[in-house]
Design an enzyme around this catalytic site. Structure first.
Site, short mmCIF file in Angstrom:
data_model
loop_
_atom_site.label_atom_id
_atom_site.label_comp_id
_atom_site.label_asym_id
_atom_site.label_seq_id
_atom_site.Cartn_x
_atom_site.Cartn_y
_atom_site.Cartn_z
N GLU A 85 -1.35 -0.46 -9.63
CA GLU A 85 -1.69 -1.60 -8.76
C GLU A 85 -1.87 -2.87 -9.59
O GLU A 85 -2.69 -2.91 -10.52
CB GLU A 85 -2.99 -1.27 -8.00
CG GLU A 85 -3.38 -2.37 -7.02
CD GLU A 85 -4.63 -2.00 -6.20
OE1 GLU A 85 -4.90 -0.81 -6.00
OE2 GLU A 85 -5.33 -2.94 -5.78
N LYS A 279 -13.68 1.88 -3.05
CA LYS A 279 -12.27 1.98 -3.50
C LYS A 279 -12.05 1.04 -4.69
O LYS A 279 -11.37 1.37 -5.65
CB LYS A 279 -11.34 1.64 -2.33
CG LYS A 279 -9.87 1.89 -2.57
CD LYS A 279 -9.14 0.75 -3.26
CE LYS A 279 -7.66 1.07 -3.43
NZ LYS A 279 -6.97 0.09 -4.26
N ASP A 295 -9.41 14.77 -14.70
CA ASP A 295 -8.98 15.17 -13.36
C ASP A 295 -9.53 14.18 -12.33
O ASP A 295 -10.70 14.25 -11.94
CB ASP A 295 -9.51 16.60 -13.11
CG ASP A 295 -9.12 17.15 -11.76
OD1 ASP A 295 -8.70 16.38 -10.89
OD2 ASP A 295 -9.26 18.37 -11.57
#
Ligand code: MEV
Length: 437
Positions: A85, A279, A295
């Protein structure tokens, strides 16, 4: 189209790729070229990547950037970030620079406890099960000795094992709830191996016990670590006197501080905003997690569960203004490893660890939390002043230029035009089309 295939996993890599190209593309050669273009020319390196997963056909690149000038607990760090992004790395770098002259980031690991559970059913007298558990508890430790030996040498191991009665949730449902310290490894393999041994010990000891009647039985359902680690927590913080909280779009620092505080408070009470707010934090967190071969799915699942720990999804970060001091902080659960897994296998991950000067797992937790806080600061700073679109669209301009495969001359003209004009997708497309007329 119905494109089932039998025995796909047994095909060679070449056969798999051919099947994909011939099944899904009217011009298979074009698909093959794209797939091959992303192969590494070093065959050994490609093989390494092929073997990370199954049915590998090629590699999907994600850019690896760096955000320098992060002053964390008094030391400057350059943080590697893998993310697709635009604007995220620029925002992190900007926030790093901003706080480097205001005392920097402070990060503290609060706890590092990991969790795993053996889920089982028992259909008898719970009191007997409790005394049976107390009796056999030492066996859970002794029978995992071969698994825990190395971890114990590194200062880790099994911390505790508890029997939990969960029958109020589900008929006959009990758990062995175990806690672990896994030092610099994320610990998934270690924890799962211990848990599977606990399950075996539980079954064997139950069989050999004369405490229970013929009708009473134990059935192990599954043994698995939990990615919810509310006691594996790191805190990152920035603070400064209000008058230092300068911001060119809001000349009065008090006003900026108050607006920023309100933006955080909205995310604390309003789940729709909290999700987007978090987010933004995860933009920073995930980028470092990916760059360091950890992970990100585990981290994402655990972090969002933590954001809901009080019964409603809420902001992970908080702010306050007290005695003329502005403080902004977050606390997140992070189960990370700096040894094992991809960390020693992936050459770029190793490179990222070198850039970070070989951190321990606890140091990495601090760096990741700081990246999350910096990202959140940058997003809220934009949102409460100019809005994010101005900066975002400038960054996005490059993506549009690439999409249109602009020549160097076109690129130059587009960039100088949009230095002075507002960027929007349609404005850029129109400009390019006019250029090409
Ligand atoms: C975009 O990737 C992230 C933001 O939406 C975060 C936020 O709204 O706080 C800008």
């Amino acid at each position: 189209m119905n494109n089932a295939v039998a025995g796909f996993s047994k095909l060679s890599k070449k056969e798999k790729i051919n099947w994909i190209a011939n099944t899904y593309f009217s011009t298979p050669e074009e698909a093959l070229t794209i797939i091959r273009n992303y192969w590494n020319s070093d065959e050994k390196l490609q093989q390494l990547h092929d073997e990370f997963i199954e049915n590998t056909i090629t590699n999907l690149y994600i850019p690896l950037g760096v955000a320098p000038n992060f002053l964390i607990n008094g030391e400057y760090k350059t943080i590697p970030m893998a993310i697709e992004e635009s604007s995220v790395v620029a925002a992190a770098s900007k926030a790093a620079k901003y706080w480097s002259t205001r005392g920097g980031f402070k990060a503290t690991v609060i706890d590092t406890e990991k969790i795993g559970q053996v889920h089982f059913t028992f259909n008898g007298d719970a009191e007997k099960l409790h005394s049976f558990f107390d009796q056999i508890k030492p066996k859970f430790f002794s029978e995992t000795q071969s698994i825990t030996k190395n971890m114990q040498q590194r200062g880790g191991g099994i911390l505790d094992i508890k029997l939990k009665d969960k029958r109020s949730l589900l008929e006959n449902y009990f758990q062995l709830h175990a806690t672990f310290e896994t030092k610099d490894s994320m610990g998934a393999n270690f924890i799962n191996s211990c848990l599977e041994q606990f399950a075996t010990t539980l079954k064997d000891e139950f069989q050999n016990s004369d405490l229970f009647s013929e009708d009473e039985s134990v059935k192990v359902i599954m043994s698995i670590l939990s990615n919810y680690v509310p006691n594996c927590i790191v805190r990152a913080e920035v603070s400064c006197p209000i008058e230092d909280l300068t911001e060119k779009h809001i000349p009065n620092p008090q006003e900026f501080a108050e607006r920023f505080l309100q933006a955080v408070q909205i995310a604390e009470v309003e789940p729709f905003r909290a999700v987007t707010h978090n987010k933004g934090i995860m933009n920073g967190v995930d980028a470092v997690i990916l760059a360091t071969g950890n992970d990100f799915r585990a981290v994402e699942a655990g972090v969002h569960a933590y954001a809901s720990k009080n019964g409603q999804y809420a902001s992970l970060s908080h702010a306050k203004i007290e005695d003329g001091i502005f403080t902004f902080w977050l606390e997140i659960p992070l189960a990370l490893g700096t040894v094992g897994g991809l960390t020693s296998l992936h050459p770029l991950v190793k490179l990222c660890f070198d850039i970070l000067e070989k951190p321990s797992a606890q140091e990495l937790m601090q760096i990741v939390a700081v990246a999350g806080l910096a990202q959140n600061f940058a997003a809220l700073r934009s949102l409460t002043t100019t809005g994010i679109q101005e900066g975002h669209m400038k960054m996005h301009l490059n993506n549009i230029i690439n999409q249109f495969e602009a020549t160097d001359d076109e690129r130059h003209l587009i960039k100088s035009h949009f230095k002075k004009n507002a960027v929007s997708h349609s404005a850029v497309v129109e400009f390019i089309e006019n250029l090409r007329k």
